[in-house]
Design a protein around this motif. Sequence first.
Motif, PDB file in Angstrom:
ATOM      1  N   HIS A  26       8.844   7.712   1.035  1.00  0.00           N
ATOM      2  CA  HIS A  26       8.264   6.524   1.678  1.00  0.00           C
ATOM      3  C   HIS A  26       7.889   6.695   3.149  1.00  0.00           C
ATOM      4  CE1 HIS A  26       8.787   3.988  -1.797  1.00  0.00           C
ATOM      5  NE2 HIS A  26      10.048   4.367  -1.909  1.00  0.00           N
ATOM      6  N   HIS A  67       7.048   3.340  -8.236  1.00  0.00           N
ATOM      7  CA  HIS A  67       6.688   2.120  -7.512  1.00  0.00           C
ATOM      8  C   HIS A  67       5.355   1.564  -8.008  1.00  0.00           C
ATOM      9  CE1 HIS A  67       9.417   1.111  -4.096  1.00  0.00           C
ATOM     10  NE2 HIS A  67       9.941   2.270  -4.454  1.00  0.00           N
ATOM     11  N   HIS A 123      11.634  -2.976  -2.582  1.00  0.00           N
ATOM     12  CA  HIS A 123      10.355  -3.067  -3.290  1.00  0.00           C
ATOM     13  C   HIS A 123       9.380  -4.003  -2.577  1.00  0.00           C
ATOM     14  CE1 HIS A 123      10.355  -0.824  -7.173  1.00  0.00           C
ATOM     15  NE2 HIS A 123      11.624  -0.662  -6.819  1.00  0.00           N
ATOM     16  N   PRO A 125       8.604  -1.315   1.004  1.00  0.00           N
ATOM     17  CA  PRO A 125       9.010   0.049   0.641  1.00  0.00           C
ATOM     18  C   PRO A 125       9.040   1.041   1.794  1.00  0.00           C
ATOM     19  CG  PRO A 125       6.818  -0.464  -0.223  1.00  0.00           C
ATOM     20  CD  PRO A 125       7.398  -1.745   0.277  1.00  0.00           C
TER      21      PRO A 125
END
Length: 273
Positions: A57, A92, A222, A225
């Motif tokens: 991320h 994701h 979520h 992220p």
Amino acid sequence: MKNWQQGYRGIGIALLHALVLVALWRGTDTADWLAFAVVYPLAAIGVGVAMHRYFAHRAFRTSRVFQFALALMAALSFGNAVHFAGKHRLHHRHSDAEGDVHAPHQGWWQCWFGSLIDCGYSEPKIRREAAHWFDFPELSFLYRHGSLPALTVCVVLFLIGGFNMMVIGGCLPGVLLLHQSSAVNYFCHCRGQRAFATRDQSTNNLLVALLTYGEGWHNNHHRFPRSARAGLYWWQPDLFYGVICLFETLGLVWEVQRIDDQRLRRADLALHS
């Protein structure tokens, strides 16, 4: 080739568990647990801070040297930082939908173990998602030889303290972190509370968050992220974020991604809707 790789992964997971059981049955001593106390925290940081928040991320920036150190920490648990980054980004994108290979609706076994044996994504697809990491030869090497650092540690521990030290110090961290990560994959998509409206079924789970050093604030993650902090409020403990802050203070990382109060207020809070 693919079937051989799946078999290798399955045998490896089973062997790690068997070795741990044998070592515990044989009996352990203080030196074995001292080895564990050294390796496990580094491996845990490698999973939560390195593989997840950095490689997958980009929650902060760092130097090339410390980037490689983070990848080595990830490898201590038999993890593969670049492979995980590509696979996790696909998770994701398809979270709790058809393309998500470890969604709880596919069953406990697939969510907990099956997706580790066969993630369901082709290697070219994973490589495309993590393509920029292959600009670094050292990361490409670890991608091809992901188990080498952990195996090297196991050999060193065996030479120092024998079988039990090798297993407790070198194998047990990987086994525990496997189950901690799988607990997030499973429970944080079917048990807990949803603070934010997201297109998936991600949840915040206090118990999982405590057991995984902050990774259980999964609905928060979520929704944001790229945030280096999964526990967005003072009452949501997030030890991994504390580690990132320590690294930042030491000058090892910078440009840490944070969610300010204004962004939180603008977010679509399901609890307040």
